[in-house]
Design an enzyme around this catalytic site. Structure first.
Site, PDB file in Angstrom:
ATOM      1  N   GLU A  60       0.751  -1.183   0.007  1.00  0.00           N
ATOM      2  CA  GLU A  60       0.005  -0.083   0.128  1.00  0.00           C
ATOM      3  C   GLU A  60       0.754   1.337  -0.051  1.00  0.00           C
ATOM      4  O   GLU A  60       0.529   2.328  -0.603  1.00  0.00           O
ATOM      5  CB  GLU A  60      -0.979   0.122   1.102  1.00  0.00           C
ATOM      6  CG  GLU A  60      -2.147  -0.882   1.028  1.00  0.00           C
ATOM      7  CD  GLU A  60      -1.981  -2.203   1.210  1.00  0.00           C
ATOM      8  OE1 GLU A  60      -0.785  -2.644   1.810  1.00  0.00           O
ATOM      9  OE2 GLU A  60      -3.161  -3.171   1.326  1.00  0.00           O
ATOM     10  N   HIS A 129      -9.291  -4.848  11.812  1.00  0.00           N
ATOM     11  CA  HIS A 129     -10.115  -4.633  10.451  1.00  0.00           C
ATOM     12  C   HIS A 129     -11.332  -3.759  10.716  1.00  0.00           C
ATOM     13  O   HIS A 129     -12.268  -3.898   9.830  1.00  0.00           O
ATOM     14  CB  HIS A 129     -10.462  -5.899   9.881  1.00  0.00           C
ATOM     15  CG  HIS A 129      -8.972  -6.576   9.384  1.00  0.00           C
ATOM     16  ND1 HIS A 129      -8.264  -7.063  10.145  1.00  0.00           N
ATOM     17  CD2 HIS A 129      -8.641  -6.537   8.071  1.00  0.00           C
ATOM     18  CE1 HIS A 129      -7.152  -7.797   9.292  1.00  0.00           C
ATOM     19  NE2 HIS A 129      -7.489  -7.544   8.163  1.00  0.00           N
TER      20      HIS A 129
END
Lengths: 328, 415
Positions: A60, A129
């Site tokens: 990322e 998450h």
């Protein structure tokens, strides 16, 4: 108007903008051959090919930075984070580079990149998450933070985000909203940033909510209506820029306000709105403004505990009752 | 296309009254083969074990080239030509490059004097913040710049004054930025660590170690996407080769064969920590093969070797051969920043390295090319005038402007 899911509205926004502008490309993990981890990019590879729908390795920081660099020299990248939780490893690129380059260059180099992906808790995916990052990214000048709650907003705001210059856009989708259906606009129905939408008109209390929490607010408003309390539900749609005029106007009418968001409360956007409202509309207020957010805890896994942490309709109702002094 | 977008954006910012010379053109840069025939020492890339992948996402199928960096994996390391073995013919060739060589000397000397004046300005309290000087590394910046075309993109870390000047930024715009003036290259918003010069495609100095490396993959991606024929050079220090951005950017660039040259200016210290205490490998270039690109070592104290080395890898990038990791062996004579007295190294070490001062080394080349001391003295005087004028310009310029500060964060959305 066509009826579409939130997911398809996002895909069409990208599809139409990629048709319109050769400079637009999509990059992210699993966006191409896999058709998107949440199927938002379904069919884009087939139409636009590997040059413009680019499967990236799990890096990322690397591909977020690549998007920024490409934007600096004239491309219009859409960088997908599989979820916004993974943006934390690209945080330096977004904060130190994307939000700063236009300013550091003396207002010369634009960074028209869109970072997008699902934001917030899904179901029982636990502490790492379940982040709702809207409050976090709204902190930084130079970023524009967009968080649509309806299919129409999803499409119209994403199109605006892609055409936007010169600032980067943080585009926060709702993982639990992807299947939601609604009417959407056409190819040129762009929705401007900084314009709130009144989702339900009311005279007794203003409820400000965005993203998934918009629906908790609407449900709470339904319940309160049964008790004779009329809520005005306002979705700001973008947190930077923030349509304070719309909020002040509504509060001057209702004299009471509840803010609902999913992100953590400490130093969040709710607190910012409270501060701005109490200064802009102090004389109009008949009660302290209430805030409903996630509880100030890392997200637990167990279903019963997760429900306790997230903002629920019940907690929104309690807050409305508190500011309207109607708690039984 | 980039320029147009930048112009559009720039229009919204209040105009600057006086020209800071931020858009001054650098000297014309022409790629030339090295007459010395000197070749940088190449290190063999690790043997690639994976099977050839399907065409990369950015690789149009008809453009796929089998000639990749991996091909060099079996290449034996060449030995660098020794500096001492200059032949009579190379001397003649140097003489034929007289103007070019004098240009390098002028630029390296300008950087040296600019940095010395920066240090003075800092001591006088006219320059604030951090100040990372390029003294000792001038040959790297000037040699790299000489190997590039004007249109090529370049990124640098916070040690960015030297390369900015090498790319053509005026000393006026550079010094005014250090002084925090509106006429500075970033209008006083950037400071020492954030020089920008779009006219010369110098896309910035970056203050977070390694943060600029993924950006360089991005501009190279754009060049491949639009087939614009440009290459990107990204500079960073040896310390940056330990951070994630370095590894992720090299990984993407190697995977997609992007036209970018990653240049590590190995000045042997990551702030105050020597390389052997920060890196598991002795040569930074050894980190390239793991990402499917060749690692190349170059002597960074010699501007001609730097240029020759860069010209080769720039050509490869420009012709579709993909990225390279270049390690420039260099050394900084000052501390990490102005506030660092560099107590972590010995006087002997510094003395030894100063014998390899790029300006001293280059004077030998110039003598070989028949340049007299008098000619060099004239250049030095001219440079002195330029640098002193820059200080005066910075002093006299208007302070950075509030309206620029406010308007350079958000600009109105285009219709």
């Amino acid at each position: 108007m066509a009826v579409q899911t939130y997911r398809d509205a996002l895909r069409d926004a990208m599809y139409e903008e990629m048709e319109r502008d050769e400079r637009v490309f999509l990059m992210g993990e699993e966006v191409g051959h896999y058709q998107g981890a949440y199927k938002v990019s379904q069919g884009l590879l087939e139409r636009f090919g590997e040059r413009r729908v680019v499967d990236a390795p799990i890096a990322e920081g690397g591909f977020a930075g690549l998007g920024i660099g490409a934007a600096m020299v004239g491309l219009k990248p859409i960088i997908e984070f599989m979820t916004w939780n993974f943006s934390f490893v690209a945080f330096d690129q977004i904060v130190s580079n994307a939000s700063k380059i236009f300013q550091m260059s003396g207002g010369v180099i634009p960074v028209p990149v869109v970072f997008r992906g699902p934001n917030g808790a899904a179901r029982q995916v636990a502490a790492q998450h379940s982040h709702s990052v809207d409050g976090l990214y709204a902190h930084f000048p130079g970023l524009q933070v967009v968080i649509p709650s309806t299919p129409a907003d999803a499409k119209g705001l994403l199109k605006t985000a892609i055409r936007n210059e010169p600032n980067p856009v943080i585009f926060l989708e709702g993982e639990t909203l992807y299947g939601l259906k609604g009417e959407v606009g056409g190819a040129e129905d762009l929705i401007p940033f900084g314009k709130a939408r009144i989702g339900r008109e009311g005279s007794d209390v203003t409820v400000v909510a965005w993203g998934r929490c918009y629906y908790e607010a609407l449900s709470a408003a339904e319940l309160m209506a049964e008790q004779g309390i009329e809520c005005e539900v306002i979705d700001p749609r973008t947190l930077r820029p923030l349509d304070m005029d719309a909020l002040v106007t509504s509060v001057e009418k209702t004299h009471r306000c509840v803010i609902v968001h999913e992100h953590l409360p400490y130093g969040g956007v709710g607190a910012e709105i409270v501060d701005q409202l109490q200064r802009a509309a102090f004389d109009a207020l008949d009660a302290p403004i209430a805030r409903v957010g996630s509880r100030d805890l890392p997200m637990p896994y167990a279903s019963n505990l997760e429900t306790l942490v997230l903002p629920t309709v019940e907690r929104v109702v309690e807050a409305i009752q508190a500011v309207t002094y109607t708690k039984s | 296309m980039a320029e147009r977008a930048q112009t559009d954006a720039a229009k919204r910012i209040p105009a600057r009254k006086t020209s800071g010379g931020a858009t001054a053109k650098g000297s014309t840069r022409v790629l030339k083969a090295s007459p010395e025939g000197r070749s940088a020492e190449k290190r063999p890339a690790a043997k690639q074990t994976k099977t050839p992948a399907a065409p990369s996402p950015t690789e149009p199928r008809d453009k796929v080239k089998s000639k990749t960096a991996a091909k060099s994996s079996t290449k034996k390391a060449k030995t660098a030509t020794s500096e001492g073995k200059k032949s009579a013919s190379s001397r003649t060739k140097l003489a034929g490059r007289r103007d070019e060589l004098l240009g390098y000397f002028r630029k390296m000397y300008e950087i040296r004097r600019f940095e010395e004046e920066s240090a003075r300005g800092y001591a006088q309290g006219k320059i604030g913040g951090f100040l990372h000087l390029y003294i000792g590394q001038e040959a790297v910046g000037v040699g790299i710049s000489a190997a590039l075309e004007q249109e090529d993109y370049l990124f640098q870390s916070y040690r960015d004054h030297g390369i900015a000047l090498a790319r053509g930024m005026s000393a006026n715009a550079a010094m005014a930025e250090l002084f925090g003036k509106d006429t500075g290259c970033s209008r006083g918003l950037g400071g020492s660590m954030h020089f920008f010069d779009v006219a010369n495609n110098f896309l910035g100095g970056y203050g977070i170690v390694g943060g600029q490396i993924p950006l360089a993959a991005g501009t190279a991606f754009k060049s491949k996407y639009t087939q614009d024929g440009r290459v990107t050079v990204c500079l960073f220090g040896d310390g940056a080769t330990n951070i994630a951005g370095f590894h992720e950017a090299l990984s993407l660039a190697g995977l997609w064969k992007l036209p970018v040259i990653f240049v590590c200016e190995n000045n042997e210290y990551s702030m105050g920590t020597p390389l052997h205490r920060t890196s598991p490998v002795k040569d930074i270039a050894d980190k390239g093969p793991g990402y499917g690109m060749e690692g190349v070592i170059c002597e960074g104290h010699d501007v001609l070797q730097v240029k020759a080395c860069m010209s080769e890898v720039v050509k490869r990038a420009r012709t579709g051969g993909g990225p390279t990791l270049v390690e420039m062996k260099t050394y900084r004579f000052r501390g990490h920043s102005i506030s660092d007295p560099a107590k972590y190294r010995t006087d002997e070490e510094l003395k030894t390295r100063k014998a390899q001062d790029p300006l001293v080394v280059f004077r030998k080349h110039l003598a070989a090319a028949g340049v007299s001391d008098k000619e060099l003295a004239t250049i030095e005087e001219e440079v002195e005038t330029v640098v002193q004028a820059a200080v005066a310009f910075a002093e006299d310029s208007e302070p950075a402007k509030v309206e620029v500060m406010e308007s350079a964060v958000y600009a109105p959305l285009e219709a």
